[in-house]
Scaffold this motif. Structure first.
Motif, short mmCIF file in Angstrom:
data_model
loop_
_atom_site.label_atom_id
_atom_site.label_comp_id
_atom_site.label_asym_id
_atom_site.label_seq_id
_atom_site.Cartn_x
_atom_site.Cartn_y
_atom_site.Cartn_z
N TYR A 198 0.86 -1.17 0.00
CA TYR A 198 0.00 0.00 0.00
C TYR A 198 0.91 1.23 0.00
O TYR A 198 1.87 1.31 0.76
CB TYR A 198 -0.90 0.01 1.23
CG TYR A 198 -1.73 -1.24 1.37
CD1 TYR A 198 -2.93 -1.37 0.69
CD2 TYR A 198 -1.29 -2.31 2.16
CE1 TYR A 198 -3.69 -2.53 0.81
CE2 TYR A 198 -2.04 -3.46 2.28
CZ TYR A 198 -3.24 -3.58 1.59
OH TYR A 198 -3.97 -4.74 1.69
N LEU B 265 -5.08 5.63 6.15
CA LEU B 265 -4.74 4.48 7.00
C LEU B 265 -6.00 3.70 7.39
O LEU B 265 -5.97 2.46 7.47
CB LEU B 265 -3.99 4.96 8.24
CG LEU B 265 -2.58 5.52 7.99
CD1 LEU B 265 -1.98 6.04 9.28
CD2 LEU B 265 -1.68 4.46 7.38
N ARG B 266 -7.09 4.39 7.63
CA ARG B 266 -8.34 3.68 7.94
C ARG B 266 -8.82 2.89 6.73
O ARG B 266 -9.33 1.77 6.85
CB ARG B 266 -9.41 4.67 8.40
CG ARG B 266 -9.12 5.30 9.75
CD ARG B 266 -10.32 6.06 10.28
NE ARG B 266 -10.01 6.69 11.56
CZ ARG B 266 -9.60 7.95 11.71
NH1 ARG B 266 -9.49 8.73 10.63
NH2 ARG B 266 -9.31 8.43 12.90
N ILE C 58 -6.89 1.61 4.44
CA ILE C 58 -6.00 0.46 4.32
C ILE C 58 -6.36 -0.60 5.36
O ILE C 58 -6.31 -1.81 5.07
CB ILE C 58 -4.53 0.90 4.49
CG1 ILE C 58 -4.12 1.83 3.35
CG2 ILE C 58 -3.60 -0.30 4.54
CD1 ILE C 58 -2.74 2.43 3.51
N SER C 59 -6.74 -0.17 6.56
CA SER C 59 -7.10 -1.14 7.61
C SER C 59 -8.29 -1.99 7.19
O SER C 59 -8.39 -3.17 7.57
CB SER C 59 -7.40 -0.42 8.92
OG SER C 59 -8.60 0.34 8.82
N ARG C 60 -9.18 -1.41 6.37
CA ARG C 60 -10.33 -2.19 5.91
C ARG C 60 -9.93 -3.25 4.88
O ARG C 60 -10.72 -4.14 4.57
CB ARG C 60 -11.38 -1.24 5.32
CG ARG C 60 -12.03 -0.33 6.38
CD ARG C 60 -13.23 0.41 5.83
NE ARG C 60 -12.84 1.49 4.94
CZ ARG C 60 -12.60 2.74 5.31
NH1 ARG C 60 -12.69 3.06 6.59
NH2 ARG C 60 -12.27 3.66 4.44
N LEU D 9 3.55 -0.91 3.93
CA LEU D 9 3.02 0.41 3.61
C LEU D 9 4.18 1.36 3.34
O LEU D 9 5.12 1.44 4.14
CB LEU D 9 2.18 0.95 4.77
CG LEU D 9 1.87 2.46 4.75
CD1 LEU D 9 0.90 2.79 3.64
CD2 LEU D 9 1.34 2.93 6.11
N ALA E 27 2.40 -2.85 7.39
CA ALA E 27 1.05 -2.30 7.24
C ALA E 27 0.17 -2.62 8.43
O ALA E 27 -0.69 -1.81 8.80
CB ALA E 27 0.42 -2.83 5.95
N ASP E 28 0.37 -3.80 9.05
CA ASP E 28 -0.48 -4.14 10.19
C ASP E 28 -0.19 -3.25 11.40
O ASP E 28 -1.06 -3.02 12.23
CB ASP E 28 -0.34 -5.62 10.54
CG ASP E 28 1.09 -5.99 10.93
OD1 ASP E 28 2.02 -5.32 10.45
OD2 ASP E 28 1.26 -6.96 11.69
N THR F 33 -1.78 0.36 10.71
CA THR F 33 -3.25 0.40 10.73
C THR F 33 -3.81 0.07 12.11
O THR F 33 -5.02 -0.10 12.27
CB THR F 33 -3.82 -0.59 9.70
OG1 THR F 33 -3.25 -1.89 9.90
CG2 THR F 33 -3.51 -0.13 8.29
N GLU F 34 -2.93 -0.02 13.11
CA GLU F 34 -3.40 -0.15 14.49
C GLU F 34 -4.20 1.10 14.86
O GLU F 34 -3.78 2.22 14.54
CB GLU F 34 -2.23 -0.31 15.45
CG GLU F 34 -1.52 -1.65 15.38
CD GLU F 34 -2.24 -2.70 16.21
OE1 GLU F 34 -3.16 -2.32 16.98
OE2 GLU F 34 -1.89 -3.88 16.07
N ILE G 16 -3.10 5.12 14.25
CA ILE G 16 -3.88 6.08 13.45
C ILE G 16 -4.31 7.26 14.29
O ILE G 16 -4.25 8.42 13.86
CB ILE G 16 -5.10 5.38 12.82
CG1 ILE G 16 -4.66 4.25 11.89
CG2 ILE G 16 -5.96 6.39 12.05
CD1 ILE G 16 -5.80 3.42 11.33
#
Length: 652
Positions: free
Chosen positions: A99, A178-179, A181-183, A192, A272-273, A276-277, A281
């Motif tokens: 991402y 970021l939100r 991407i979290s989805r 990322l 990325a994980d 996206t915490e 964010i």
């Protein structure tokens, strides 16, 4: 904007003519200082010189030398091994998904095209499923990016999503991406890349930078080396490149500990994980500080400090990749006002640093290691220690001897010249402009850091034209500003006072000074006391060739008086004058160890026992190579006055 091919432009540097001119000017200045430097500057007893230049300089440059050695170790020994491991793993494995978060705000169309052209080409070559989130402010950016995708044949592994910014800063735009991407539910092997919209990556950047995550499971983030294509004059070009050279050294040094002091927003990559915490964010979007004087206020810029702090807090490792370059398109906010623009930029950068520095230090060395922790502490100390040299140099020049400024200028040329060579060794190029710029950056940076440290709630982002941090109530904002001015003045006043005392420029009030101010006669000292020190300091502080006038009273000196005079930088006074009243004379009792150095004609006080020195027939004392005349003084050998007193009592 200048007519530049942004797609192919190479890093900027000063012209040969500019370099040659600066070299000649520096050589001429050095020759002038060396040939006209007064010999008294290097007097063996020049404690002020040693204190101002020697001790503080040795401390600061020893720390910088440690940073330089660690940088060399990382680049020559440690990083090649890390590179080999990353390349070996990267040849076999790729991330699950990539991402890319690219934020831009009113950037020229030529720059935007060059940035996305390089980015999409490299993502297509990398072959990993890639989602490009373009956080943009203008509809025209959509047309440019679509055109780039069209020219590259709409690569199968690359998709683009557009997200329009609110115009309230970069943080909210990053949080929204970021939100999103979290989805997508990224895995631990999803990565990322966060980058600015005016950064052009080189071919192979993604593959050569992201492979480190595949080789190290405990790696949380990386950042890369920087180049700059600068729109501006030669001075501006070298100012940016010098900053990148200094950044390279510090980043390399801290990477030995697998930690960094910042994750640059120009180009950094994260797992990325982690990015996206929800806590990550939230920190990016609403990072704030609770301060005893400023209250609770949000951060406007400095998202790279927020992401860095979150990883540092959670003990994730970070690395700097010195062999991966990204190119930024740089231009000063006001191109024709170099000093104002550079100071505005540094004020924003240092404000971001200071707003996060305190809480990072509070994490303690157990979270990051002792070296990284002390590097953060040094950020606080260096802004004050950097001011010590120029402050005491100015005071010594004004109040002690004007020639000191020549020695200080020579010190600046020597130290900054050597520093620039070390930076050039690691950067791969050198510029003569770096020598004066190093001092400009250090001095102006220290002044700005001290200024911002008392006002770091005040924030401004020139490109977006927004500011934040102060109360909405004008009266409350004015009270805050006045408080900052007052506390800042106290700190600076304390620094100047300490330097004046320890540098020998100002001495504590002695009994003679107090007597002169109050109009009282100095108290008689005990028999075992002496007036050695304050009399020596009085001779040193007198005007050149001047006299020291002693009020009526009894004074005592001994052999230690000679040592006190020898320990001082320089004795300016050439004579000691008494009060001259027969009814209330000024008497000076001299110890036996010093009496042989006082002469009246061909006779010494040691042999005569007593002298009455007047204007027609003054006495003379030899002190550490200085001849001091004694006038209107009654001199007596130690012990003789006690005999006189005893005889007087017997007569009574």
């Amino acid at each position: 904007m200048s007519h530049i091919n942004y797609t192919r432009a190479r890093p900027s540097k000063a012209s040969v003519a500019t370099e040659a001119t600066v070299i000649l000017l520096l050589a001429a200045l050095t020759l002038l200082l060396v040939t006209h430097l007064p010999g008294e500057v290097f007097h063996p007893g020049s404690k002020s010189f040693i204190f101002a230049v020697g001790l503080i300089g040795a401390w600061r440059y020893s720390w910088w030398f440690v940073q330089a050695v660690r940088s060399v170790w990382y680049n020559r020994r440690m990083f090649p091994r890390l590179r080999a491991e990353a390349d070996a793993v990267g040849a076999r494995e790729t991330p699950d998904a990539l991402y890319i978060l690219c934020t831009s705000f009113r950037i020229d169309t030529e720059v935007t095209f060059a940035v996305y052209d390089a980015l999409i080409r490299d993502a297509a070559d990398y072959g990993v499923p890639t989602t490009l989130f373009a956080a943009i402010a203008d509809r025209s950016d959509v047309d440019i990016i679509d055109q780039v995708m069209e020219e590259h044949g709409w690569p199968d592994n690359v998709s683009v999503r557009y997200m329009f910014q609110k115009g309230d800063g970069k943080r909210s735009a990053m949080a929204e991406v970021l939100r999103a991407i979290s989805r997508c539910m990224p895995t631990h092997r999803s990565l990322l890349v966060s980058m600015d919209g005016d950064i052009r990556i080189e071919p192979g950047t993604l593959e050569r930078s992201l492979s480190f995550f595949l080789a190290k499971d405990d790696l949380g983030a990386i950042t890369t080396n920087n180049n700059a294509v600068v729109i501006g004059n030669d001075v501006t070009k070298e100012w940016y490149d010098l900053r990148y050279a200094q950044r390279h050294l510090v980043m390399s040094s801290t990477s030995v500990s697998e930690r960094l002091l910042v994750l640059t927003g120009r180009y950094s990559a994260f797992r990325a994980d982690l990015a996206t915490e929800p806590e990550f964010i939230e920190l990016v979007e609403n990072d704030h500080v609770e301060h005893w004087r400023f209250g609770n206020f949000k951060f406007l810029s400095g998202d790279d400090k927020s992401t860095w702090f979150w990883l540092l807090k959670h003990r994730w490792k970070m690395l700097y990749l010195p062999d991966v370059y990204v190119t930024g398109f740089e231009e000063l906010p006001e191109r024709r006002r170099f000093f104002k623009s550079t100071l505005d930029l540094m004020r924003r950068w240092f404000g971001n640093m200071l707003r996060t520095n305190g809480r990072a230090i509070a994490l303690g060395p157990s979270r990051m290691g002792w070296f990284t922790w002390w590097s953060l502490v040094d950020q606080r100390l260096s802004m004050w220690t950097t001011l010590i040299g120029p402050t005491i140099a100015i005071m010594l020049t004004l109040f002690v001897r004007p020639s000191f400024i020549f020695a200080y200028l020579l010190w600046i040329l020597m130290t900054r010249g050597l520093t620039s060579l070390v930076l050039a060794w690691q950067r791969g190029r050198w510029s003569a402009l770096w020598v004066p710029m190093l001092y400009y950056n250090q001095l102006s940076g220290a002044i700005l850091k001290t200024y911002v440290s008392f006002r770091f709630n005040r924030q401004k982002w020139s490109r977006q034209g927004i500011s934040a941090g102060e109360p909405d109530d004008p009266r409350a904002a004015r009270r805050q500003r006045l408080g900052g001015h007052f506390i800042h003045a106290l700190y600076l006043g304390g620094l100047i006072f300490v330097l004046a005392v320890f540098g020998g420029i100002m001495a504590p009030a002695d009994r003679l000074s107090i007597a002169a101010m109050t109009g009282a006669q100095p108290e008689t000292l005990e028999e075992d006391a002496a007036d050695n020190r304050w009399l020596a300091l009085t001779l040193a502080d007198a005007p050149e060739g001047g006299s020291v006038h002693l009020p009526a009273g009894h004074y005592r000196i001994d052999a230690r008086f000679n040592d006190q005079v020898a320990s001082l930088d320089r004795i300016r006074g050439t004579s000691l004058h008494g009060y001259g009243d027969p009814d209330d004379p000024t008497t000076l009792e001299v110890g036996t160890g010093l009496a042989s150095q006082i002469r009246f004609g061909d006779t010494t006080l040691a042999s005569a026992g007593k002298f009455d020195c007047d204007a027609q027939q003054p006495c003379q004392i030899q002190l550490a190579g200085h001849a001091i005349q004694l006038t209107a003084l009654s001199l007596s050998l130690e012990g003789s006055h006690m005999e006189d007193n005893a005889l007087a009592q017997n007569r009574q």
